[in-house]
Design an enzyme around this catalytic site. Structure first.
Site, PDB file in Angstrom:
ATOM      1  N   ASP A  13     -85.211   5.848  46.214  1.00 11.48           N
ATOM      2  CA  ASP A  13     -84.810   4.678  46.979  1.00 11.48           C
ATOM      3  C   ASP A  13     -84.068   3.658  46.113  1.00 11.48           C
ATOM      4  O   ASP A  13     -84.483   3.381  44.984  1.00 11.48           O
ATOM      5  CB  ASP A  13     -86.103   4.040  47.530  1.00 11.48           C
ATOM      6  CG  ASP A  13     -85.857   2.836  48.406  1.00 11.48           C
ATOM      7  OD1 ASP A  13     -85.272   3.014  49.480  1.00 11.48           O
ATOM      8  OD2 ASP A  13     -86.244   1.714  48.011  1.00 11.48           O
TER       9      ASP A  13
ATOM     10  N   GLU B 158     -80.293   7.530  46.719  1.00  8.98           N
ATOM     11  CA  GLU B 158     -79.851   6.552  47.711  1.00  8.98           C
ATOM     12  C   GLU B 158     -79.084   5.448  46.991  1.00  8.98           C
ATOM     13  O   GLU B 158     -79.675   4.509  46.470  1.00  8.98           O
ATOM     14  CB  GLU B 158     -81.014   5.922  48.481  1.00  8.98           C
ATOM     15  CG  GLU B 158     -80.497   5.141  49.672  1.00  8.98           C
ATOM     16  CD  GLU B 158     -81.196   3.821  49.990  1.00  8.98           C
ATOM     17  OE1 GLU B 158     -80.915   3.266  51.063  1.00  8.98           O
ATOM     18  OE2 GLU B 158     -81.993   3.330  49.175  1.00  8.98           O
TER      19      GLU B 158
END
Ligand code: GLC
Length: 541
Positions: free
Chosen positions: A200, A242
């Site tokens: 993330d 990401e």
């Protein structure tokens, strides 16, 4: 070769809370997901990505982690997770989890200790400052709620740094102890058997004055060290990046094939929507031309929608306004720099457009990821807060609660979609499984076809020669040493006669989706594409 499994894999994003409730408490859970694995297997899913499943106060739906080593109680226990993992593996599928490196919850014991005293061993786990004037070139991501990346902490007597909600203090990666902690987190889940991580928000790990604090060399260096650690001890597991950035800025995240295995292709996504709405291919073609080659052992991950708003960070200001006008006419549809709607409502619930979008997803370079519910064309609820409107219960049947849970409706974590066009009576898995023409079954066939054609996973993209250019036509070949497929997409609402050059020595074009054969003449194939039609034509030599 099997270490490169991700190059030809179909991914599926699961929000556990929304998927299936096994114990009737109104929240989906790991046991519930376990009961639905055969459904995912039948759909053709190779790898499941789970949104965060860890203990959390849920201020950012689990992206605010309070304990990296266990499971949110409403989702189950670690034993359930291990059972799930076994069940996934037994079906020949894989599972990756979310790895949230950049920040923790403010409820994490590290932060609680850190704020309590400057002498705390955890003080230096976070980024503190006496002023809120540092790193001023850094943008704010959650624009609708956050006014600054610094928040004053009364207990600590200092400001702390956060790139997302103020309830998510950023970890301090200049501290070797933090670097070590997160390696330990990885080791824990890898030892349990996960097949990798969706990492993330990785661009933001380090801060440096005079920069925008994104994509810094220090960040890449640390990420490379994580990759080395994985390669050494856990070969075959993957890291998916990401980084919501331009293609040229994502490129360094692949390194020389020694950083991330995969990276989301953010900019291509809004351009698929733009192209479809405009009936023009240019913006999509432009971004693909701007997309650099990536190392042989790497792969893009492409998607149409996910659990966040449809981000418009990677488009020009003009395009952003255009996208908002076209796709988010109601103010409630807008969030931060994006649009909080699902795939089917965005595309007017028009089956032709939805299938076309999926066809692009499955034929363009990259491994596709499907967001739960979008395979049946689920709707959204713009009246729910934050991004919750695209995270509503999965619709399994036309029974109460869409078959998601046996709880009484007011006990559900979120209401089931009740817009008549998208309610479970109209949109559900069971009905679609029984209807050969349903979106779900169209998609299953597309997925099966794609997986049978490894060139769609590994082949290069080569633009097709079109003697008389047609703005609404997207035409390209996917090519490897042995074979090629010509993919044609008609973005327009009109039927179009098209003539496209085939690759040399092609004798027949075999339509992989319909079974039709076409014979080229003078190195050209001519056919009529219906409105929003698409063709996957294998070029047989
Ligand atoms: C990622 C997630 C998003 C989350 C944010 C902060 O962008 O996709 O849902 O809010 O990171 O962790």
């Amino acid at each position: 070769m099997s270490e490169l499994w991700y190059k030809n894999a179909v991914f599926y994003e699961v929000y556990v809370r929304a998927f299936f409730d096994s114990n009737g408490d109104g929240h989906g859970d790991l046991k519930g997901l376990m009961q639905k694995l055969d459904y995912l297997k039948d759909l053709g899913v190779d790898c499941i990505w789970l949104l965060p499943i860890y203990p959390s106060p849920l201020r950012d739906d689990g992206y605010d982690i309070a304990d990296y080593y266990s499971i949110l109680p409403t989702y189950g226990a670690l034993e359930d997770f291990c059972e799930l993992l076994d069940a996934v593996h037994a079906r020949g599928m894989r599972l990756i989890t979310d790895l949230v490196l950049n920040h923790t919850s403010d409820q994490h014991p590290w932060f609680q200790s850190a704020r309590s005293s400057r002498q705390s061993p955890y003080r230096d786990y976070y980024v503190w400052s006496d002023t809120d004037q540092k790193y001023r070139e850094t943008r704010i991501i959650f624009l609708d709620t956050e006014k600054s990346n610094w928040t004053w902490d009364e207990v600590a007597g200092q400001y702390y740094w956060h790139r997302f909600y103020s309830s998510q203090p950023d970890l301090n990666y200049d501290n070797p102890a933090v670097q070590e902690e997160m390696r330990n987190v990885m080791r824990f889940w890898l030892d349990l058997g996960v097949d990798g991580f969706r990492a993330d928000a990785v661009p933001y790990l380090f801060e440096r004055e005079g920069t925008n604090c994104e994509n810094l060399p220090e960040t890449h260096e640390y990420l490379k060290s994580l990759r080395r650690f994985m390669d050494e001890h856990y070969p075959g597991r993957i890291l998916l990046c990401e980084a919501n950035q331009w293609p040229e800025d994502v490129l360094p995240y692949f390194g020389d094939g020694d950083e991330f295995h995969m990276g989301f292709h953010f900019p291509v996504m809004p351009r698929i929507f733009k192209a479809l709405r405009e009936g023009r291919a240019d913006s999509l073609v432009d971004i693909l031309k701007r997309t650099p080659e990536i190392p042989e052992n790497c792969q893009w991950c492409t998607f149409l929608r996910n659990h966040d708003e449809l981000t418009l960070e990677m488009v020009s200001e003009e395009d952003r306004q255009w996208m908002w006008r076209e796709y988010a006419p109601h103010p409630r549809m807008r969030l931060n720099l994006g649009i909080r709607r699902r795939l089917a409502p965005l595309l007017d619930n028009d089956r032709r457009k939805i299938s076309l979008a999926y066809s692009l997803l499955f034929t363009l370079p990259g491994s596709p990821i499907i967001y739960y519910g979008d395979e049946i064309g689920m709707g959204d609820n713009i009246w729910l807060e934050d991004r919750n409107g695209v995270r509503t219960p999965m619709q399994w049947t036309n029974a109460p609660n869409g078959g998601f849970s046996s709880a009484s409706p007011e006990k559900l974590y979120a209401p089931v979609i009740d817009d008549p066009q998208f309610s479970p009576e109209r949109v559900n898995v069971t009905d679609q499984l029984n209807d050969p023409q349903s979106l779900l079954n169209v998609l299953r066939r597309m997925i099966a076809t794609r997986k049978a054609q490894s060139v769609l996973g590994k082949g290069k993209l080569q633009w097709a020669q079109i003697p008389t250019p047609l703005p609404s036509l997207v035409a390209f070949h996917r090519v490897d040493e042995i074979e090629s497929i010509l993919a044609l997409h008609n973005l327009s609402a009109q039927s179009q006669p098209v003539s496209v050059s085939v690759l040399p020595q092609t004798t027949v074009l075999h339509d992989l989706l319909t079974g039709e054969n076409f014979t080229p003449a003078d190195g050209m194939i001519s056919l009529i594409l219906q409105p929003y039609d698409y063709r996957w034509l294998k070029e047989i030599r």
